[in-house]
Design a protein around this motif. Sequence first.
Motif, PDB file in Angstrom:
ATOM      1  N   GLY A 172      -8.283   5.225  -2.188  1.00 36.18           N
ATOM      2  CA  GLY A 172      -8.598   6.608  -2.509  1.00 36.18           C
ATOM      3  C   GLY A 172      -7.421   7.342  -3.132  1.00 36.18           C
ATOM      4  O   GLY A 172      -7.300   8.561  -3.014  1.00 36.18           O
ATOM      5  N   THR A 207      -4.779  -1.149  -9.909  1.00 35.75           N
ATOM      6  CA  THR A 207      -5.799  -0.117 -10.137  1.00 35.75           C
ATOM      7  C   THR A 207      -6.933  -0.246  -9.129  1.00 35.75           C
ATOM      8  O   THR A 207      -7.400   0.757  -8.556  1.00 35.75           O
ATOM      9  N   LYS A 208      -7.375  -1.473  -8.907  1.00 38.43           N
ATOM     10  CA  LYS A 208      -8.476  -1.701  -7.956  1.00 38.43           C
ATOM     11  C   LYS A 208      -8.054  -1.323  -6.540  1.00 38.43           C
ATOM     12  O   LYS A 208      -8.836  -0.705  -5.798  1.00 38.43           O
ATOM     13  N   ARG A 209      -6.829  -1.682  -6.151  1.00 45.48           N
ATOM     14  CA  ARG A 209      -6.361  -1.350  -4.805  1.00 45.48           C
ATOM     15  C   ARG A 209      -6.202   0.152  -4.632  1.00 45.48           C
ATOM     16  O   ARG A 209      -6.504   0.693  -3.550  1.00 45.48           O
ATOM     17  N   ALA A 210      -5.742   0.846  -5.656  1.00 48.23           N
ATOM     18  CA  ALA A 210      -5.607   2.306  -5.583  1.00 48.23           C
ATOM     19  C   ALA A 210      -6.968   2.963  -5.368  1.00 48.23           C
ATOM     20  O   ALA A 210      -7.098   3.916  -4.594  1.00 48.23           O
ATOM     21  N   GLN A 211      -7.987   2.433  -6.013  1.00 48.18           N
ATOM     22  CA  GLN A 211      -9.345   2.960  -5.817  1.00 48.18           C
ATOM     23  C   GLN A 211      -9.806   2.727  -4.386  1.00 48.18           C
ATOM     24  O   GLN A 211     -10.436   3.607  -3.779  1.00 48.18           O
ATOM     25  N   GLU A 212      -9.504   1.554  -3.833  1.00 52.75           N
ATOM     26  CA  GLU A 212      -9.881   1.260  -2.451  1.00 52.75           C
ATOM     27  C   GLU A 212      -9.169   2.185  -1.468  1.00 52.75           C
ATOM     28  O   GLU A 212      -9.731   2.531  -0.419  1.00 52.75           O
ATOM     29  N   ASN A 252      -1.768   9.542 -14.817  1.00 53.89           N
ATOM     30  CA  ASN A 252      -2.328   9.249 -16.132  1.00 53.89           C
ATOM     31  C   ASN A 252      -1.688  10.188 -17.141  1.00 53.89           C
ATOM     32  O   ASN A 252      -1.925  11.400 -17.120  1.00 53.89           O
ATOM     33  N   ARG A 301       1.005   4.366  -2.778  1.00 54.14           N
ATOM     34  CA  ARG A 301       0.852   5.774  -2.425  1.00 54.14           C
ATOM     35  C   ARG A 301       2.074   6.591  -2.857  1.00 54.14           C
ATOM     36  O   ARG A 301       1.935   7.730  -3.325  1.00 54.14           O
ATOM     37  N   TRP A 348      -4.531  -4.690 -13.169  1.00 53.63           N
ATOM     38  CA  TRP A 348      -5.915  -4.614 -12.689  1.00 53.63           C
ATOM     39  C   TRP A 348      -5.940  -4.616 -11.159  1.00 53.63           C
ATOM     40  O   TRP A 348      -6.704  -3.876 -10.542  1.00 53.63           O
ATOM     41  N   ASP A 369       0.833  -1.207   0.000  1.00 52.77           N
ATOM     42  CA  ASP A 369       0.000   0.000   0.000  1.00 52.77           C
ATOM     43  C   ASP A 369       0.865   1.255   0.000  1.00 52.77           C
ATOM     44  O   ASP A 369       0.556   2.246  -0.684  1.00 52.77           O
ATOM     45  N   THR A 413      -5.243   8.441  -6.512  1.00 60.00           N
ATOM     46  CA  THR A 413      -5.363   8.662  -7.949  1.00 60.00           C
ATOM     47  C   THR A 413      -4.024   8.366  -8.614  1.00 60.00           C
ATOM     48  O   THR A 413      -3.004   8.972  -8.273  1.00 60.00           O
TER      49      THR A 413
END
Length: 240
Positions: A149, A142-147, A154, A118, A139, A114, A151
Motif C-alpha cells: 500500500g 513496484t509489485k511489492r509496493a502495491q502489496e 513519480n 517504505r 517490476w 520492506d 505509493t
Amino acid sequence: MIAAQNMSSGTSEPTSIVPFATTTSTKKATNPAKSSNARRASKSSGAERSGDGFFVRCGKQYTNAEIDIIRRNRHLRLHDLHALLLGRSRQSVSGKRSSTGFTYRRPPFTRGEDEEIRRAAATKGATGISHILPHRTKWDITKRAQELGVTLFNSHELPLKILGEPLADAIRKRAREDGISVRALDAELGTGLYFTSCAALRAQRGSKPNMTAIRKAIEFFDAALIPGPEGTFTIDWKDE
C-alpha cells in the motif's frame, strides 16, 4: 599322371586329365572391427529420443551435485545460475531447469527490504530503489509496493517548471495534459532538447523563442498561433 574312365554308362568316355592341386580363396575376410561410415543421428532427427544413448550423444549427463545446485538456487535468475554450473551452456541449464521442475521462484521480501521500500518511496521510484536492492527488479519492487500500500515517487507527477518562455511553457503544459512527457515531445517533433531545457536557456539569455520548434508543436497539437501586439503570439488550442 592317371587316366580316369567314366564307368557309369555303357560307353567309356575319357575325362580331362588334371593335375592334383590345392587352391586358396582370394576372398578378403571382413574385418568386424572396422568402423562404420554411418552418420550419427542428429538431435532433431527423432531417433533414440529416450534412453542413455540420447543423453550421452547430446552431452554428458547432469550429476546429482549439479541437479542439487539447480534445486537449491531457484531464487537465482538464469544468468546467475549459469555462472554456478561451469561447463554447461546457458541453453542447457535453462532446459534442465524446466525438465526437473526447479524453475525460477521469486524469493519473498524480507522485513528489511520492506522497510527500505517504505523509507525510499517518497523520494525514489522503482528505478531508484532497485539501486538499493540490486537483486530485485523494478517490476518486483513496484509489485511489492502495491502489496504494501505504498505509493512510489513519480517524477511525472511533479509540477512543471516554468521556463520563462510563454509559448514553450504553454506547449509543455499541453503535452503533460495529453500524457506526453516533454522529452518524448522533443523526440517526436525532432526538436532536440528545446522543450526539455533549451527554451529555458534562451529565455535566460533574452533570446527570442525558436519559432520553428514552436510551429512544429502547434501543428502536432492541431492548434493555431494568434498574432498579438508587438510581435507576440498566443496559442488557440481550438478544443478548449
